[in-house]
Enzyme design. Structure first.
Site, mmCIF file in Angstrom:
data_model
loop_
_atom_site.group_PDB
_atom_site.id
_atom_site.type_symbol
_atom_site.label_atom_id
_atom_site.label_comp_id
_atom_site.label_asym_id
_atom_site.label_seq_id
_atom_site.Cartn_x
_atom_site.Cartn_y
_atom_site.Cartn_z
ATOM 1 N N ASP A 47 -9.803 1.043 -6.771
ATOM 2 C CA ASP A 47 -8.841 0.201 -7.212
ATOM 3 C C ASP A 47 -9.540 -0.908 -8.371
ATOM 4 O O ASP A 47 -8.868 -1.710 -9.203
ATOM 5 C CB ASP A 47 -8.536 -0.955 -6.114
ATOM 6 C CG ASP A 47 -6.989 -0.252 -5.924
ATOM 7 O OD1 ASP A 47 -6.220 0.228 -6.433
ATOM 8 O OD2 ASP A 47 -6.595 -0.743 -4.557
ATOM 9 N N GLN A 71 -5.083 -1.350 0.940
ATOM 10 C CA GLN A 71 -3.687 -1.821 0.557
ATOM 11 C C GLN A 71 -3.613 -3.331 0.671
ATOM 12 O O GLN A 71 -3.608 -3.694 1.774
ATOM 13 C CB GLN A 71 -2.775 -1.136 1.288
ATOM 14 C CG GLN A 71 -1.128 -1.332 0.726
ATOM 15 C CD GLN A 71 -0.878 -0.992 -0.726
ATOM 16 O OE1 GLN A 71 -1.452 0.264 -1.071
ATOM 17 N NE2 GLN A 71 -0.281 -1.719 -1.463
ATOM 18 N N LYS A 76 1.163 6.953 -2.587
ATOM 19 C CA LYS A 76 -0.288 7.282 -2.702
ATOM 20 C C LYS A 76 -0.511 8.657 -2.129
ATOM 21 O O LYS A 76 -1.300 9.463 -2.806
ATOM 22 C CB LYS A 76 -1.195 6.193 -2.596
ATOM 23 C CG LYS A 76 -0.900 4.977 -3.571
ATOM 24 C CD LYS A 76 -1.653 3.771 -3.217
ATOM 25 C CE LYS A 76 -1.123 2.509 -4.127
ATOM 26 N NZ LYS A 76 -1.486 1.297 -3.731
#
Ligand code: NAD
Length: 279
Positions: A111, A88, A44
């Site tokens: 997200d 994460q 990422k």
């Protein structure tokens, strides 16, 4: 497609920089040393660099307390130079992931896991959409013109993939069946599908005779297996060699994974524009 999307994001980043001097910035939080998470975070961050998005890494010790993590999120929420916040997953045992995700400012929730964004998705209103489901929809749109009335079967009901992808398909007026580990007669249900999205984490689950000819199959699964000659490799949730009669099938690796990363970049720029009131 992932490359084309990343290129478009880079152009957007450049246009935003010249119009407003804003540099879209993503804060990435990784707690602990989970090897798969380290790989995903590395990808990422590399993708951000490629697109001209600034990434700020926050690598925290696995013993970090929930309170310390929540404090960091509050700081990032308050920082006007940070436009996206990504935590994460999975988080180490002892940290309540729900409480952590709930603390992220929904405007910075790239997200799309905050309940506000989940609510917006379920009511069909504008919000940040989770990256993997968004990537699945872009892949589907590349081969399907008219979704209305198509039968879709989603295998897996996670908050990250199964449920949001089902909502996105429903929003396109598909008839959606969500299935899971306790679903009875899964094969027969999958046989009715024009579109199959499988996110189960079960290698080779979807066999050739489950899928009708011409169906479009999105394989979200990423499974690390050891093959007959002892080599590790990544496979999806489909027995892909049996699916030659599908009209399209995403490969693993190289299908949904790269689209997920590209959609994260797109969401970050979208969040930056919204925070700076740029259309
Ligand atoms: P999860 O474990 O949270 O959920 C899995 C779901 O699949 C559950 O609802 C479970 O009931 C269902 N399931 C499991 N085995 C099944 C079976 N045999 N038959 C029917 N249903 C079954 O997983 P997740 O986070 O949604 O991830 C699913 C898979 O997708 C994993 O392999 C994961 O690595 C992969 N994934 C890939 C990406 C990507 O970017 N490509 C992103 C997220 C997840």
């Amino acid at each position: 497609m992932a490359k084309a999307l990343t290129d478009r994001v880079s152009e957007d980043v450049a246009a935003l920089a010249s119009a407003t001097a804003v540099a879209p910035t993503l804060a990435v939080i990784l707690v602990g040393e989970d090897p798969a998470s380290q790989v995903y975070v590395g990808r990422k961050i590399a993708a951000c660099q490629k697109a001209g998005i600034i990434s700020r890494e926050h690598r925290l010790d696995h013993a970090t307390s929930q309170t310390a993590l929540l404090d960091l999120i509050e700081q990032l929420n308050a920082d006007p130079d940070v436009h996206g916040i990504l935590v994460q997953l999975p988080l180490p045992k002892g940290i309540d992931a729900g409480a952590v995700l709930d603390r992220i400012d929904p405007a910075k929730d790239v997200d799309g896991f905050h309940p506000v964004n989940v609510g917006r998705l379920s009511t069909g209103s504008d919000g940040l959409v989770p990256c993997t489901p968004l990537g699945c929809m872009l892949l589907l749109e590349s081969v399907i013109d008219d979704f209305r009335g198509l039968n879709c079967v989603v295998i897996g009901k996670s908050n990250i993939v199964g449920k949001p992808v089902a909502l996105l398909l429903l929003d396109r007026e598909c008839t959606v069946t969500i299935t899971h580990i306790l679903t009875r007669g899964l094969q027969d249900i999958v046989r009715t599908a024009d579109i199959v999205v499988v996110a189960a984490g079960s290698p080779g689950l979807v066999r050739g005779n489950w899928v009708k000819a011409g169906a479009v199959v999105i394989d979200v699964g990423i499974n690390r297996i050891v093959d007959a000659d002892g080599k590790q490799r990544l496979v999806g949730d489909c027995a892909s060699e049996e699916l030659g009669h599908a009209s399209a099938l995403t490969p693993v690796p190289g299908g949904v994974g790269p689209m997920t990363v590209a959609c994260l970049l797109a969401n970050t720029v979208r969040a930056a524009k919204a925070q700076r009131h740029v259309a």
